[in-house]
Structures are given as C-alpha cells and as structure tokens.
Design a protein around this motif. Structure first.
Motif, PDB file in Angstrom:
ATOM      1  N   ILE A 150       0.775  -1.275  -0.024  1.00 18.10           N
ATOM      2  CA  ILE A 150       0.000  -0.037  -0.022  1.00 18.10           C
ATOM      3  C   ILE A 150       0.850   1.298  -0.109  1.00 18.10           C
ATOM      4  N   ASP A 151       1.687   1.201   0.906  1.00 18.57           N
ATOM      5  CA  ASP A 151       2.630   2.606   1.037  1.00 18.57           C
ATOM      6  C   ASP A 151       3.304   2.835  -0.322  1.00 18.57           C
ATOM      7  N   GLU A 152       3.977   1.615  -0.633  1.00 19.00           N
ATOM      8  CA  GLU A 152       4.754   1.921  -2.092  1.00 19.00           C
ATOM      9  C   GLU A 152       4.021   2.279  -3.037  1.00 19.00           C
ATOM     10  N   THR A 153       2.645   1.983  -3.414  1.00 18.83           N
ATOM     11  CA  THR A 153       1.685   2.102  -4.191  1.00 18.83           C
ATOM     12  C   THR A 153       1.365   3.849  -3.993  1.00 18.83           C
ATOM     13  N   HIS A 154       1.433   4.151  -2.885  1.00 16.41           N
ATOM     14  CA  HIS A 154       1.153   5.531  -2.710  1.00 16.41           C
ATOM     15  C   HIS A 154       2.554   6.540  -2.894  1.00 16.41           C
ATOM     16  N   LEU A 155       3.305   6.214  -3.017  1.00 13.16           N
ATOM     17  CA  LEU A 155       4.789   6.883  -2.871  1.00 13.16           C
ATOM     18  C   LEU A 155       4.723   7.139  -4.253  1.00 13.16           C
ATOM     19  N   PHE A 156       5.122   6.155  -5.283  1.00 10.85           N
ATOM     20  CA  PHE A 156       5.123   6.383  -6.446  1.00 10.85           C
ATOM     21  C   PHE A 156       4.356   7.766  -7.071  1.00 10.85           C
ATOM     22  N   ILE A 157       2.819   7.631  -6.499  1.00  8.53           N
ATOM     23  CA  ILE A 157       2.258   8.511  -7.149  1.00  8.53           C
ATOM     24  C   ILE A 157       2.513   9.808  -6.537  1.00  8.53           C
ATOM     25  N   SER A 158       2.561  10.062  -5.181  1.00  8.01           N
ATOM     26  CA  SER A 158       2.968  11.374  -4.432  1.00  8.01           C
ATOM     27  C   SER A 158       4.311  11.935  -4.833  1.00  8.01           C
ATOM     28  N   GLU A 159       5.334  11.024  -5.043  1.00  6.45           N
ATOM     29  CA  GLU A 159       6.752  11.554  -4.976  1.00  6.45           C
ATOM     30  C   GLU A 159       7.188  11.645  -6.611  1.00  6.45           C
ATOM     31  N   GLU A 160       6.361  10.871  -7.525  1.00 10.93           N
ATOM     32  CA  GLU A 160       6.728  10.800  -8.748  1.00 10.93           C
ATOM     33  C   GLU A 160       5.725  11.457  -9.878  1.00 10.93           C
ATOM     34  N   LEU A 161       4.844  10.525 -10.123  1.00 12.00           N
ATOM     35  CA  LEU A 161       3.504  10.719 -11.059  1.00 12.00           C
ATOM     36  C   LEU A 161       3.200  12.194 -10.972  1.00 12.00           C
ATOM     37  N   THR A 162       2.858  12.707  -9.683  1.00  5.88           N
ATOM     38  CA  THR A 162       2.143  14.268  -9.737  1.00  5.88           C
ATOM     39  C   THR A 162       3.245  15.266  -9.579  1.00  5.88           C
ATOM     40  N   GLN A 163       4.589  14.834  -9.872  1.00  6.50           N
ATOM     41  CA  GLN A 163       5.518  15.618 -10.055  1.00  6.50           C
ATOM     42  C   GLN A 163       5.965  15.891 -11.461  1.00  6.50           C
ATOM     43  N   GLY A 164       5.060  14.726 -12.390  1.00  8.22           N
ATOM     44  CA  GLY A 164       5.391  14.655 -13.867  1.00  8.22           C
ATOM     45  C   GLY A 164       6.549  13.724 -14.063  1.00  8.22           C
ATOM     46  N   LYS A 165       6.842  12.908 -13.253  1.00  7.90           N
ATOM     47  CA  LYS A 165       7.959  11.953 -13.300  1.00  7.90           C
ATOM     48  C   LYS A 165       7.303  10.359 -13.597  1.00  7.90           C
ATOM     49  N   PHE A 166       7.773   9.883 -14.945  1.00  8.35           N
ATOM     50  CA  PHE A 166       7.109   8.722 -15.317  1.00  8.35           C
ATOM     51  C   PHE A 166       8.136   7.504 -15.541  1.00  8.35           C
ATOM     52  N   THR A 167       8.554   6.777 -14.610  1.00 16.92           N
ATOM     53  CA  THR A 167       9.844   5.977 -14.761  1.00 16.92           C
ATOM     54  C   THR A 167       9.568   4.434 -15.056  1.00 16.92           C
ATOM     55  N   ASP A 168      10.438   3.793 -15.493  1.00 18.59           N
ATOM     56  CA  ASP A 168      10.154   2.647 -15.938  1.00 18.59           C
ATOM     57  C   ASP A 168      10.161   1.615 -14.642  1.00 18.59           C
ATOM     58  N   LYS A 169      10.718   1.915 -13.525  1.00 21.72           N
ATOM     59  CA  LYS A 169      10.626   1.266 -12.381  1.00 21.72           C
ATOM     60  C   LYS A 169       9.239   1.645 -11.704  1.00 21.72           C
ATOM     61  N   ALA A 170       8.456   2.703 -11.786  1.00 20.32           N
ATOM     62  CA  ALA A 170       7.004   2.705 -11.443  1.00 20.32           C
ATOM     63  C   ALA A 170       6.251   1.875 -12.319  1.00 20.32           C
ATOM     64  N   LYS A 171       6.403   2.151 -13.613  1.00 21.07           N
ATOM     65  CA  LYS A 171       5.576   1.097 -14.559  1.00 21.07           C
ATOM     66  C   LYS A 171       5.707  -0.205 -14.229  1.00 21.07           C
ATOM     67  N   ASP A 172       6.974  -0.924 -13.876  1.00 23.31           N
ATOM     68  CA  ASP A 172       6.921  -2.180 -13.636  1.00 23.31           C
ATOM     69  C   ASP A 172       6.226  -2.584 -12.449  1.00 23.31           C
ATOM     70  N   PHE A 173       6.332  -1.611 -11.306  1.00 22.61           N
ATOM     71  CA  PHE A 173       5.732  -1.763  -9.901  1.00 22.61           C
ATOM     72  C   PHE A 173       4.055  -2.036 -10.307  1.00 22.61           C
ATOM     73  N   TYR A 174       3.607  -1.065 -10.898  1.00 27.35           N
ATOM     74  CA  TYR A 174       2.157  -1.248 -11.248  1.00 27.35           C
ATOM     75  C   TYR A 174       1.775  -2.371 -12.089  1.00 27.35           C
ATOM     76  N   LEU A 175       2.421  -2.556 -12.787  1.00 27.78           N
ATOM     77  CA  LEU A 175       2.093  -3.904 -13.816  1.00 27.78           C
ATOM     78  C   LEU A 175       2.128  -5.013 -13.036  1.00 27.78           C
ATOM     79  N   GLU A 176       3.173  -5.029 -12.125  1.00 27.44           N
ATOM     80  CA  GLU A 176       3.170  -6.231 -10.996  1.00 27.44           C
ATOM     81  C   GLU A 176       2.126  -6.486 -10.232  1.00 27.44           C
ATOM     82  N   GLN A 177       1.499  -5.196  -9.724  1.00 31.00           N
ATOM     83  CA  GLN A 177       0.193  -5.208  -8.897  1.00 31.00           C
ATOM     84  C   GLN A 177      -0.933  -5.495  -9.745  1.00 31.00           C
ATOM     85  N   MET A 178      -0.863  -5.084 -10.822  1.00 34.80           N
ATOM     86  CA  MET A 178      -2.296  -5.487 -11.493  1.00 34.80           C
ATOM     87  C   MET A 178      -2.284  -7.096 -11.721  1.00 34.80           C
TER      88      MET A 178
END
Length: 229
Positions: A150-178
């Motif tokens: 849960i916390d990691e799912t939130h942190l990628f959004i708050s610290e990266e995505l809402t700052q306009g950062k879209f990384t492969d690490k975040a993408k891989d994480f969310y695909l795994e969660q899906m």
C-alpha cells in the motif's frame, strides 16, 4: 451547451488531461469548430499535502460555491482522491458534482465486471468514498493491493507521478500489482489516480484497464451536451 465547473490543480498534469479530453470529446460530438464552455479553478496542490481533512473539505466547499455563483451547472473534480470531500460538499450546493465512481461503474457494467482491482493513492485505496460508492450504489466489489504494498503504491504517485516523473521502475511496479490483483479475482483494474493512465497504457498489459480520467471526462461531456429541460 451547459457550463461545466472544473476543480483542478491536484495535479496540474492531470488537469491538463481533463481539459484536453473534454475539448476533444465534445469536438467529436459537435465538430471542432466549437469547444465547450468550461470554468476552471486550479487550487494549490499544497492543500492536499497538508493532510488537514477539515481544511480540505472547507476549501473545496468554498471553491464549489464560487463556481456555482459564477454560473456553472455542474462540477467535475479533476482527480480521484479529492472525491473524499463529495459527501461534505454536495449537500451544501445546488448543482451536481459528477462523481468519478459513477463513471467507473457505468463502464464496468457495460462489460459485466463485478469485481475490480483498484490502484491509487493510499486515501483512495483505503477510504470509502470510491469503494463504498461502487459497492453501495452499483454493487461492484473492489480489491486493493496487499497491505505490504500500500505505502509503495502511494509513494510512486505522490513523489513521482504528480511531479510529472514517469519512470520504468514505477511502471514495472504497477504492472506487477495489476497481475497480483488479477490472480485474486479482479476482472479489470481501476487506474484510480489521474496520472496512472499517463504511465500505463492498454498496450502494456492484457488485463482490462478502466481509465478514470477518460471515463470521467466522458460523463462530463454527456452533461455538457445534455439539453436543458
């Protein structure tokens, strides 16, 4: 056309997506020689980061009231998480707030989905304002990531995505969660953060995705073009 009030700013990246989609979707219906009447209030995202529930609710009420007085016939909140103010604000104004959960439900019902995975900020995933409305109003169940994620799912959004950062690490994480949510029974995944569709595309996975930004904009388009009775 009906004047739509928009509350954006959380983040401005997703607000741009809403504005673009509304103009494109209305243009698809009536031609590109016209564009919809929109009234945008872009608040300071610092409000949400202060994590003061009473201040957040009262600020959204103040903004919604301003939009109503300015002539808006309905309001759309241009993000998922701020819908936590819906039950507080809606009874205090005289125009409808177009709820993002209703847009999700309409698409889920079109496909016959009864159980959805949900990815988003921690308040969106663990709160009742989205899951509760889907269950109580639309009889749709939701699954969220295991507590350890849960916390990691939130942190990628708050610290990266809402700052306009879209990384492969975040993408891989969310695909795994899906994939994990699918294995637990999710028939489709709610991209419950307006930046997630900017990171994950339908071509990235075989799991059906529900793009809340697009679905919400479609609902708003229908309202804008709805004839006044």
């Amino acid at each position: 056309m009906n004047l739509l009030g928009m509350i954006g700013g959380t983040s401005w990246h997703s607000t741009i997506e809403y504005y673009r989609l509304l103009n494109e979707l209305v243009g698809d219906k009536i031609g590109t020689q016209q564009n919809p009447p929109l009234l945008l209030y872009s608040l300071n995202v610092k409000l949400m980061r202060e994590n003061d529930p009473e201040k957040i609710k009262n600020s959204y009420l103040e903004i919604a009231t301003k939009l109503e007085k300015a002539g808006a016939k309905a309001i759309i909140i241009c993000a998922n998480t701020p819908h936590l103010v819906f039950d507080f604000v809606q009874p205090k104004i005289n125009i409808p707030i177009l709820h993002i959960a209703d847009a999700i439900a309409k698409e889920a019902q079109r496909h016959g989905y009864k159980k959805l995975g949900l990815l988003g900020t921690k308040p969106t995933m663990t709160g009742n304002f989205l899951q509760g409305r889907l269950a109580e109003k639309h009889q749709i169940d939701t699954l969220i990531p295991s507590e350890e994620y849960i916390d990691e799912t939130h942190l990628f959004i708050s610290e990266e995505l809402t700052q306009g950062k879209f990384t492969d690490k975040a993408k891989d994480f969310y695909l795994e969660q899906m994939q994990l949510l699918k294995e637990r029974g999710a028939e489709a995944i709610i991209l419950g953060c307006t930046e997630l569709p900017m990171l994950i595309k339908e071509t990235d996975t075989k799991i059906p995705l529900l793009d809340t930004t697009k679905l919400h904009a479609q609902m708003a388009t229908e309202f804008i073009l709805k004839e006044n009775k």
